[in-house]
Design a protein around this motif. Structure first.
Motif, PDB file in Angstrom:
ATOM      1  N   CYS A  66     -49.584-116.618 -65.985  1.00 20.14           N
ATOM      2  CA  CYS A  66     -50.123-115.295 -66.859  1.00 20.14           C
ATOM      3  C   CYS A  66     -48.647-114.317 -66.884  1.00 20.14           C
ATOM      4  O   CYS A  66     -48.065-113.412 -66.568  1.00 20.14           O
ATOM      5  N   THR A  67     -48.721-114.341 -65.410  1.00 21.45           N
ATOM      6  CA  THR A  67     -48.187-113.536 -64.075  1.00 21.45           C
ATOM      7  C   THR A  67     -46.415-113.848 -64.505  1.00 21.45           C
ATOM      8  O   THR A  67     -45.713-112.562 -64.741  1.00 21.45           O
ATOM      9  N   LEU A  68     -45.961-115.025 -64.622  1.00 20.74           N
ATOM     10  CA  LEU A  68     -45.004-116.107 -64.965  1.00 20.74           C
ATOM     11  C   LEU A  68     -44.702-115.071 -66.146  1.00 20.74           C
ATOM     12  O   LEU A  68     -42.826-114.782 -66.773  1.00 20.74           O
ATOM     13  N   ILE A  69     -45.563-115.777 -67.105  1.00 16.92           N
ATOM     14  CA  ILE A  69     -45.476-114.994 -68.846  1.00 16.92           C
ATOM     15  C   ILE A  69     -44.963-113.620 -68.639  1.00 16.92           C
ATOM     16  O   ILE A  69     -44.058-113.252 -69.352  1.00 16.92           O
ATOM     17  N   GLY A  70     -46.089-112.443 -68.561  1.00 18.94           N
ATOM     18  CA  GLY A  70     -45.163-111.742 -68.541  1.00 18.94           C
ATOM     19  C   GLY A  70     -44.637-110.686 -68.087  1.00 18.94           C
ATOM     20  O   GLY A  70     -44.345-109.922 -68.475  1.00 18.94           O
ATOM     21  N   PHE A  71     -44.580-111.377 -66.874  1.00 20.78           N
ATOM     22  CA  PHE A  71     -43.305-110.942 -66.053  1.00 20.78           C
ATOM     23  C   PHE A  71     -41.595-111.134 -66.615  1.00 20.78           C
ATOM     24  O   PHE A  71     -40.829-111.295 -65.586  1.00 20.78           O
ATOM     25  N   MET A  72     -41.515-112.400 -67.313  1.00 17.31           N
ATOM     26  CA  MET A  72     -40.441-113.341 -67.793  1.00 17.31           C
ATOM     27  C   MET A  72     -39.277-112.059 -68.011  1.00 17.31           C
ATOM     28  O   MET A  72     -38.093-112.252 -67.287  1.00 17.31           O
ATOM     29  N   PRO A  73     -39.447-111.360 -68.349  1.00 21.07           N
ATOM     30  CA  PRO A  73     -38.636-110.582 -68.761  1.00 21.07           C
ATOM     31  C   PRO A  73     -37.450-109.770 -67.474  1.00 21.07           C
ATOM     32  O   PRO A  73     -37.110-109.869 -67.417  1.00 21.07           O
ATOM     33  N   ILE A  74     -38.505-109.173 -66.843  1.00 18.63           N
ATOM     34  CA  ILE A  74     -38.156-108.297 -65.822  1.00 18.63           C
ATOM     35  C   ILE A  74     -37.794-109.290 -64.303  1.00 18.63           C
ATOM     36  O   ILE A  74     -36.356-109.808 -63.959  1.00 18.63           O
ATOM     37  N   ILE A  75     -38.193-111.039 -64.371  1.00 19.54           N
ATOM     38  CA  ILE A  75     -37.569-112.285 -63.445  1.00 19.54           C
ATOM     39  C   ILE A  75     -36.078-112.050 -63.739  1.00 19.54           C
ATOM     40  O   ILE A  75     -35.255-112.495 -63.214  1.00 19.54           O
ATOM     41  N   MET A  76     -35.794-112.193 -65.210  1.00 27.46           N
ATOM     42  CA  MET A  76     -34.692-112.633 -66.079  1.00 27.46           C
ATOM     43  C   MET A  76     -33.670-111.370 -65.416  1.00 27.46           C
ATOM     44  O   MET A  76     -32.518-111.421 -65.451  1.00 27.46           O
ATOM     45  N   ARG A  77     -33.878-110.098 -65.628  1.00 29.00           N
ATOM     46  CA  ARG A  77     -32.987-109.133 -64.942  1.00 29.00           C
ATOM     47  C   ARG A  77     -33.280-108.947 -63.869  1.00 29.00           C
ATOM     48  O   ARG A  77     -31.474-108.692 -63.597  1.00 29.00           O
ATOM     49  N   LEU A  78     -33.875-109.266 -63.094  1.00 28.10           N
ATOM     50  CA  LEU A  78     -33.832-108.975 -61.428  1.00 28.10           C
ATOM     51  C   LEU A  78     -32.501-110.107 -61.091  1.00 28.10           C
ATOM     52  O   LEU A  78     -31.585-109.850 -60.537  1.00 28.10           O
ATOM     53  N   SER A  79     -33.077-111.203 -61.660  1.00 27.61           N
ATOM     54  CA  SER A  79     -32.238-112.004 -61.327  1.00 27.61           C
ATOM     55  C   SER A  79     -30.757-112.373 -61.564  1.00 27.61           C
ATOM     56  O   SER A  79     -30.123-112.520 -60.057  1.00 27.61           O
ATOM     57  N   ARG A  80     -30.427-111.723 -63.005  1.00 24.37           N
ATOM     58  CA  ARG A  80     -28.813-111.772 -63.350  1.00 24.37           C
ATOM     59  C   ARG A  80     -28.749-110.711 -62.006  1.00 24.37           C
ATOM     60  O   ARG A  80     -27.409-110.600 -61.816  1.00 24.37           O
ATOM     61  N   ASN A  81     -29.436-109.680 -61.466  1.00 22.63           N
ATOM     62  CA  ASN A  81     -28.880-108.468 -60.870  1.00 22.63           C
ATOM     63  C   ASN A  81     -28.621-109.178 -59.565  1.00 22.63           C
ATOM     64  O   ASN A  81     -27.622-108.199 -59.144  1.00 22.63           O
ATOM     65  N   ILE A  82     -29.057-109.868 -59.028  1.00 22.23           N
ATOM     66  CA  ILE A  82     -28.986-110.236 -57.764  1.00 22.23           C
ATOM     67  C   ILE A  82     -28.179-110.997 -57.582  1.00 22.23           C
ATOM     68  O   ILE A  82     -27.147-111.320 -56.374  1.00 22.23           O
ATOM     69  N   TRP A  83     -27.377-112.348 -58.907  1.00 18.99           N
ATOM     70  CA  TRP A  83     -26.412-112.965 -58.716  1.00 18.99           C
ATOM     71  C   TRP A  83     -25.518-112.020 -59.114  1.00 18.99           C
ATOM     72  O   TRP A  83     -24.398-112.452 -58.496  1.00 18.99           O
ATOM     73  N   ILE A  84     -25.342-110.879 -60.294  1.00 22.20           N
ATOM     74  CA  ILE A  84     -23.344-110.342 -60.199  1.00 22.20           C
ATOM     75  C   ILE A  84     -23.514-109.101 -58.344  1.00 22.20           C
ATOM     76  O   ILE A  84     -22.389-109.555 -58.156  1.00 22.20           O
ATOM     77  N   ASN A  85     -24.558-109.003 -57.618  1.00 19.12           N
ATOM     78  CA  ASN A  85     -24.580-108.446 -57.181  1.00 19.12           C
ATOM     79  C   ASN A  85     -23.469-109.179 -55.672  1.00 19.12           C
ATOM     80  O   ASN A  85     -23.298-108.739 -54.295  1.00 19.12           O
ATOM     81  N   LEU A  86     -24.187-110.441 -55.597  1.00 21.69           N
ATOM     82  CA  LEU A  86     -23.717-111.583 -54.571  1.00 21.69           C
ATOM     83  C   LEU A  86     -22.016-111.644 -54.543  1.00 21.69           C
ATOM     84  O   LEU A  86     -21.295-112.015 -53.497  1.00 21.69           O
ATOM     85  N   PHE A  87     -21.652-111.252 -55.700  1.00 22.95           N
ATOM     86  CA  PHE A  87     -19.721-111.779 -55.833  1.00 22.95           C
ATOM     87  C   PHE A  87     -19.125-110.115 -56.122  1.00 22.95           C
ATOM     88  O   PHE A  87     -18.306-110.005 -56.410  1.00 22.95           O
TER      89      PHE A  87
END
Length: 128
Positions: A96-117
């Motif tokens: 339920c947590t993974l389904i409920g927070f999926m949009p947040i997880i996707m955006r957070l992952s993109r934010n982390i990825w671009i901030n690595l570069f």
């Protein structure tokens, strides 16, 4: 704690990694599912191009695995240890947590990825 110039600021707010002045996403609400991953082409303030190369954000899928594990561990610790739920109930809480927070997880992952570069550039902010 969260001040401009800090990578964590850009990661948690979704702001441009170079100037921290503009939201990278077209809509602030991650739960508008048709708009969750739609990003501006460039920053309106510093003109930083967000998609450095075609398929740039495919790498964020690797980051999302780690972020998903962190959310799963938090759900497990809350349910199994804090609330003393059964293993089956903890598993359901994780799903339920993974389904409920999926949009947040996707955006957070993109934010982390671009901030690595990319890194904050104070000179860009001073020029504007």
């Amino acid at each position: 704690m969260l001040k401009k110039g800090n990578k964590l600021y850009s990661i948690l707010t979704g702001k441009c990694p170079k100037c921290h002045l503009e939201l990278m996403y077209e809509t602030k609400n991650a739960y508008q599912l048709s708009q969750t991953l739609k990003m501006h082409e460039r920053c309106g303030h510093c003109q930083t191009k967000y998609k450095i190369e075609p398929s740039f954000f495919y790498g964020s899928m690797y980051v999302s695995y780690g972020v998903g594990i962190a959310f799963s561990m938090a759900a497990f610790l809350l349910t199994f240890i804090l609330f003393e739920s059964s293993l089956a109930e903890s598993f359901i809480a994780i799903v339920c947590t993974l389904i409920g927070f999926m949009p947040i997880i996707m955006r957070l992952s993109r934010n982390i990825w671009i901030n690595l570069f990319m890194s904050y550039d104070a000179e860009l902010v001073e020029k504007k």
